[in-house]
Design an enzyme around this catalytic site. Structure first.
Site, PDB file in Angstrom:
ATOM      1  N   THR A 115       0.871  -1.163   0.000  1.00 53.96           N
ATOM      2  CA  THR A 115       0.000   0.000   0.000  1.00 53.96           C
ATOM      3  C   THR A 115       0.910   1.214   0.000  1.00 53.96           C
ATOM      4  OG1 THR A 115      -1.665  -1.154   1.361  1.00 53.96           O
ATOM      5  CG2 THR A 115      -1.793   1.226   1.331  1.00 53.96           C
ATOM      6  N   ARG A 169     -13.007  -8.577  -2.606  1.00 56.63           N
ATOM      7  CA  ARG A 169     -12.435  -8.253  -1.293  1.00 56.63           C
ATOM      8  C   ARG A 169     -11.968  -6.791  -1.232  1.00 56.63           C
ATOM      9  NH1 ARG A 169      -7.148  -6.340   0.664  1.00 56.63           N
ATOM     10  NH2 ARG A 169      -6.933  -7.079   2.826  1.00 56.63           N
ATOM     11  N   VAL A 170     -12.254  -6.133  -0.122  1.00 53.32           N
ATOM     12  CA  VAL A 170     -11.782  -4.781   0.144  1.00 53.32           C
ATOM     13  C   VAL A 170     -11.074  -4.788   1.489  1.00 53.32           C
ATOM     14  CG1 VAL A 170     -12.437  -2.369   0.537  1.00 53.32           C
ATOM     15  CG2 VAL A 170     -13.647  -3.725  -1.189  1.00 53.32           C
ATOM     16  N   GLY A 171      -9.899  -4.177   1.551  1.00 55.50           N
ATOM     17  CA  GLY A 171      -9.138  -4.132   2.793  1.00 55.50           C
ATOM     18  C   GLY A 171      -9.388  -2.869   3.598  1.00 55.50           C
ATOM     19  N   THR A 177      -2.132  -6.487   6.768  1.00 49.87           N
ATOM     20  CA  THR A 177      -3.234  -7.416   6.538  1.00 49.87           C
ATOM     21  C   THR A 177      -4.525  -6.711   6.929  1.00 49.87           C
ATOM     22  OG1 THR A 177      -1.724  -9.184   7.181  1.00 49.87           O
ATOM     23  CG2 THR A 177      -4.046  -9.755   6.928  1.00 49.87           C
ATOM     24  N   GLY A 178      -5.242  -6.222   5.938  1.00 51.33           N
ATOM     25  CA  GLY A 178      -6.357  -5.321   6.180  1.00 51.33           C
ATOM     26  C   GLY A 178      -7.429  -5.840   7.096  1.00 51.33           C
TER      27      GLY A 178
END
Length: 365
Positions: free
Chosen positions: A229, A257-259, A282-283
């Site tokens: 990120t 998937r969204v973090g 790790t979201g």
């Protein structure tokens, strides 16, 4: 005495207060803007955390990352030195990283299991506590600019997918074909991971160059951007802080998937009453702990120093639930911090009148 009682109520409201305690929104009074010229500007940025180890990094790759971090930091510093806002500085630095294929954001983002680049971003203005975020963007060149547009040009905080890209076009942000975000390096990383997991390999995206003969050499460890990120936090001369985060998410992610990056309070948060934070890791764990907001709460309501608050959350709270990653943070009074529990985190910082500090590995402090 009354002040002390109110302070206790505030802590209880935000750090797990029970029935009858004051609601957290009741104590979030509008931040007051500091008089112009009383503050020195500062900026901190990160380019992702993960298994980034000195023994696995070539001298050329090490130097390239340090140069990229310095360039992005300088872009923010130039804005602040000219008297620009913290939000302008955040956007300028992140746009540069979104255009740099070395980072997992914009061009160079990792691929989903379906072979797509789905981009997330968020911004928050500490002076107003306004925020904007996008998730699953596929055609907007600079998702960080789109997040800002959501904040400033829409009544919403978060947009997703095709709708977010349509809004982006409506406010005349730069658009690209999905193939623009493709890089061979990330594609080959996806192929290797899908083979390892015995998952089907999607067709090569349309409009991209043919695969190079003989494959492609790794320029860094395979897990270096597992949690990649980019993010920036900044303080301007008005004493206002801002935060921004942009990411391609996790490699081979599935099911939309969204973090944490676009989730306000988890991966991105800013308030002049406490601090500004951008996270990488790790979201799923950062979401559960609302990492960014928790760090700011420790500063605001417990009076902790910024570095101590960041270390508390990253090295204790996250580790306790097996979460990994890191954060960068800044306060209106000029405290700067970074903290990470992974082998490395691409990072850099600078205060007005000071020198640029750049780090990659855990043994650089």
């Amino acid at each position: 005495m009354r002040t002390a009682v109110m302070a206790v109520l505030m802590v209880g409201a935000v750090i797990g207060g029970g029935p009858g305690m004051m609601r957290s929104d009741a104590v979030l009074a509008s931040p007051t803007k500091a008089p112009s010229g009383e503050h020195k500007w500062a900026v901190v940025l990160h380019g992702g955390a993960g298994v980034i180890e000195r023994k696995s990094m070539s001298a050329e790759t090490d130097a390239a990352y340090r140069a990229a971090l310095k360039a992005s930091l300088q872009a923010a510093a130039d804005v602040l030195e000219r008297g620009g806002t913290s939000m302008d500085a955040v956007e300028a630095a992140i746009k540069l990283m979104e255009d740099n294929p070395m980072f997992n954001a914009g061009k160079g983002a990792v691929f989903t299991a379906d072979g797509k680049n789905e981009l997330d971003a968020a911004v928050m203005d500490g002076a107003t506590m306004n925020a904007g975020a996008v998730a699953g963007v596929t055609r907007t060149r600079h998702p960080i600019s789109l997040a800002r547009a959501v904040m400033e040009k829409s009544p919403h905080v978060m947009l997703m997918g095709e709708g977010a890209d349509k809004f982006s076009a409506s406010v005349e942000l730069e658009q690209e074909e999905p193939s623009y975000f493709f890089t061979e390096r990330r594609w080959q990383g996806l192929v290797r991971q899908l083979k390892k997991e015995n998952l089907p390999i999607p067709p090569r995206p349309q409009g991209v160059p043919p695969a190079p003969a003989g494959g492609m050499a790794e320029i860094e460890p395979p897990d270096a951007h597992k949690y990649g990120t980019v993010g920036v936090v900044a303080l301007d001369r008005n004493g206002d802080v801002a935060a921004g985060t942009s990411t391609g998410g996790t490699q081979a992610k599935r099911w939309g998937r969204v973090g944490d990056s676009p989730i306000i309070g988890a991966g991105t948060y800013a308030s002049n009453q406490s601090c500004a934070v951008s996270a990488t890791g790790t979201g799923e764990y950062f979401i559960r702990l609302t990492v960014a907001r928790t760090i700011c709460s420790l500063v605001q309501y417990k009076g902790m120093k910024l570095q101590d608050a960041a270390d508390q959350v990253v090295h204790k709270d996250l580790v306790a639930i097996h979460g990994d990653g890191g954060v960068i943070a800044i306060t209106p009074d000029g405290q700067l911090a970074w903290s990470f529990n992974t082998p490395g985190m691409y990072r850099a910082r600078m205060s007005e009148g000071g020198k640029i500090e750049v780090g990659i590995y855990s043994d650089e402090r």
